[in-house]
Design a protein around this motif. Structure first.
Motif, PDB file in Angstrom:
ATOM      1  N   GLY A  38       0.811  -1.209   0.000  1.00  0.00           N
ATOM      2  CA  GLY A  38       0.000   0.000   0.000  1.00  0.00           C
ATOM      3  C   GLY A  38       0.842   1.255   0.000  1.00  0.00           C
ATOM      4  O   GLY A  38       2.074   1.225   0.148  1.00  0.00           O
ATOM      5  N   PRO A  39       0.199   2.392  -0.135  1.00  0.00           N
ATOM      6  CA  PRO A  39       0.906   3.668  -0.254  1.00  0.00           C
ATOM      7  C   PRO A  39       1.399   4.203   1.086  1.00  0.00           C
ATOM      8  O   PRO A  39       0.986   3.760   2.156  1.00  0.00           O
ATOM      9  CB  PRO A  39      -0.173   4.587  -0.835  1.00  0.00           C
ATOM     10  N   HIS A  68       6.216  14.996  -0.323  1.00  0.00           N
ATOM     11  CA  HIS A  68       5.492  14.248  -1.356  1.00  0.00           C
ATOM     12  C   HIS A  68       6.409  13.973  -2.543  1.00  0.00           C
ATOM     13  O   HIS A  68       6.499  12.835  -3.046  1.00  0.00           O
ATOM     14  CB  HIS A  68       4.273  15.074  -1.782  1.00  0.00           C
ATOM     15  N   LEU A  72       7.802  10.345  -4.014  1.00  0.00           N
ATOM     16  CA  LEU A  72       7.532   9.932  -5.392  1.00  0.00           C
ATOM     17  C   LEU A  72       8.836   9.643  -6.131  1.00  0.00           C
ATOM     18  O   LEU A  72       8.915   8.677  -6.915  1.00  0.00           O
ATOM     19  CB  LEU A  72       6.747  11.020  -6.121  1.00  0.00           C
ATOM     20  N   HIS A  76       7.751   5.506  -4.464  1.00  0.00           N
ATOM     21  CA  HIS A  76       6.676   5.089  -3.569  1.00  0.00           C
ATOM     22  C   HIS A  76       5.339   5.673  -4.013  1.00  0.00           C
ATOM     23  O   HIS A  76       5.259   6.849  -4.414  1.00  0.00           O
ATOM     24  CB  HIS A  76       6.949   5.544  -2.133  1.00  0.00           C
ATOM     25  N   ALA A  77       4.304   4.878  -3.925  1.00  0.00           N
ATOM     26  CA  ALA A  77       2.958   5.420  -4.059  1.00  0.00           C
ATOM     27  C   ALA A  77       2.643   6.207  -2.786  1.00  0.00           C
ATOM     28  O   ALA A  77       3.032   5.801  -1.687  1.00  0.00           O
ATOM     29  CB  ALA A  77       1.953   4.291  -4.245  1.00  0.00           C
ATOM     30  N   VAL A  78       1.971   7.325  -2.934  1.00  0.00           N
ATOM     31  CA  VAL A  78       1.641   8.188  -1.798  1.00  0.00           C
ATOM     32  C   VAL A  78       0.136   8.420  -1.779  1.00  0.00           C
ATOM     33  O   VAL A  78      -0.467   8.688  -2.819  1.00  0.00           O
ATOM     34  CB  VAL A  78       2.368   9.543  -1.897  1.00  0.00           C
ATOM     35  N   ARG A  79      -0.445   8.283  -0.602  1.00  0.00           N
ATOM     36  CA  ARG A  79      -1.832   8.707  -0.427  1.00  0.00           C
ATOM     37  C   ARG A  79      -1.819   9.906   0.510  1.00  0.00           C
ATOM     38  O   ARG A  79      -1.517   9.782   1.701  1.00  0.00           O
ATOM     39  CB  ARG A  79      -2.730   7.603   0.120  1.00  0.00           C
ATOM     40  N   GLN A 126      -5.038  13.393  -2.752  1.00  0.00           N
ATOM     41  CA  GLN A 126      -6.038  12.530  -3.390  1.00  0.00           C
ATOM     42  C   GLN A 126      -7.369  12.639  -2.675  1.00  0.00           C
ATOM     43  O   GLN A 126      -8.428  12.497  -3.292  1.00  0.00           O
ATOM     44  CB  GLN A 126      -5.579  11.063  -3.395  1.00  0.00           C
TER      45      GLN A 126
END
Length: 410
Positions: A38-39, A68, A72, A76-79, A126
């Motif tokens: 997951g993020p 952020h 990135l 890494h995915a970021v939420r 998001q």
């Protein structure tokens, strides 16, 4: 609620560097936790929309924009989640003063904030969530606190407010590290109500405010009312990022009571040990040596600077000229120096310089930002490149890194 369009982020050649940030709770610089699945979850407290975005606000959101961007860059995915406190006393008071509907005032200021963030090339969250959108989530969390004996209703037939107990978690106080005397001082100064009759402890925090005349209200099992400030963030964050996530952020004025209580409410309601892996806070902005304050009327607004023709990239450079955790000064001189720096960088980008030099500069930008967002150090690396690259060459890697990591367009 919609956020704003995302800027394009170019890819940067070379090897990224893992992000390390200062954690307020541990008083140390540590590597940011990266979940196996997951993020990476980031929650940054948003505005109360009763005035336009000033440089103090912008400095905070620009700091977390760097967070952020570095994440990135590391692949890494970021939420990223941010709230808007679109129901609160300052909004009502400003609307009453100006003779406008508080909803219209809030909507107008949120629109201005979106415009400022888009102009500054801030990557949007998001999840951009208003307090009014999250009322049901808050009600569920207040119910959980009551069920666990971590909250109580004051004995007041007219206004049966609900409060969370400071002793609901054993570790209360770990996030700020403040003494009880310091907590009492900041609680009284920053929206707390220590003198409220019926409270079990003067520092117990409001989680549900019973309806008062002229105020909006929502139905709940504990009567009509609206969310308290701290629990709004607890509910919004944990419902989207889980009971434990990587970073909770905001200005240093939120360390206590806001972040201490938002963590405590979540931990008591959900049974988690620690809400965020890092609690990250930015310093305050001053104007010509005096802290920016609505009461003093010495605010510098982003929209005014842009309207006057100042390049948003120069505004970013002016903010990044000081370390994000330090209390910094803004002045016409800071902005002028940032504009001169931007011009030098753009001239250097036209020359380019050697490919080897460009790779070294990109590595320096990455390393310095990865170590607790050392933006002044990153700016110094680009300054050195701009000063020394005299020949025509391949500087595109520097241009991409400055755009992707600093959000500055060359």
């Amino acid at each position: 609620m919609r956020s704003w369009p995302s800027p394009s982020i170019p890819s940067v050649p070379g090897s990224p560097v893992a992000l390390r940030l200062y954690d307020t709770a541990d008083r140390a610089v540590r590597e940011v936790e990266i979940p196996e699945n997951g993020p990476v979850g980031i929650y940054v407290c948003g505005i109360t929309p009763y005035d336009s975005t000033h440089l103090g606000h912008a400095a905070t959101y620009l700091a977390f924009d760097l967070v952020h961007r570095v994440l990135l860059d590391n692949g890494h995915a970021v939420r990223y989640v941010q709230n808007i406190t679109d129901v609160d006393d300052p909004l009502f008071e400003r609307a009453a003063r100006d003779g406008v509907d508080w909803r219209e005032l809030g909507t107008s200021q949120i629109d201005k904030f979106r415009g400022d963030m888009e102009a500054l090339s801030v990557i949007p969250p998001q999840d951009y969530v208003g307090a009014m959108e999250s009322v049901d989530e808050v009600i569920r969390m207040v119910s959980a606190l009551l069920d666990r004996g971590a909250a109580y209703t004051v004995d007041d037939a007219e206004y049966p407010d609900v409060y969370a107990s400071v002793d609901a978690t054993e570790q209360f106080g770990y996030e700020s590290g403040y003494s009880w005397a310091q907590m009492a001082e900041f609680f009284a100064e920053r929206g707390g109500d220590p003198e409220r009759p019926g409270k079990a402890h003067s520092l117990d925090a409001l989680v549900w405010r019973a309806q008062r005349p002229g105020e909006p209200a929502w139905d709940s099992p504990f009567g009509p009312g609206r969310p308290g400030w701290h629990i709004e963030c607890s509910a919004i964050a944990t419902n989207r990022l889980g009971a434990h996530f990587a970073v909770q952020g905001g200005g240093s004025d939120l360390i206590f009571p806001h972040h201490e209580f938002s963590a405590a409410h979540a931990e008591a309601a959900l049974g988690c040990e620690r809400m965020a892996g890092h609690y990250v806070h930015t310093g305050m902005m001053a104007l010509d040596g005096t802290k920016m304050s609505k009461s003093l009327g010495n605010l510098v607004f982003v929209s005014d600077l842009v309207r006057e023709g100042h390049d948003p990239s120069a505004i970013r450079l002016g903010v990044f000229s000081g370390h994000y955790r330090s209390d910094r000064d803004w002045s016409t001189e800071v902005l002028a120096e940032a504009e001169q720096r931007l011009a030098r960088w753009r001239e250097a980008a036209r020359r380019g310089g050697s490919a080897d030099h460009a790779r070294a500069v990109v590595s320096a930008i990455r390393e310095r930002l990865a170590h607790d967002l050392n933006a002044p150090g990153a700016l110094a690396a680009v300054d050195e490149w701009a000063r020394t690259c005299s020949e025509e060459g391949q500087g595109s890697a520097v241009v991409a890194a400055v755009d992707a990591l600093l959000g500055v367009r060359l």
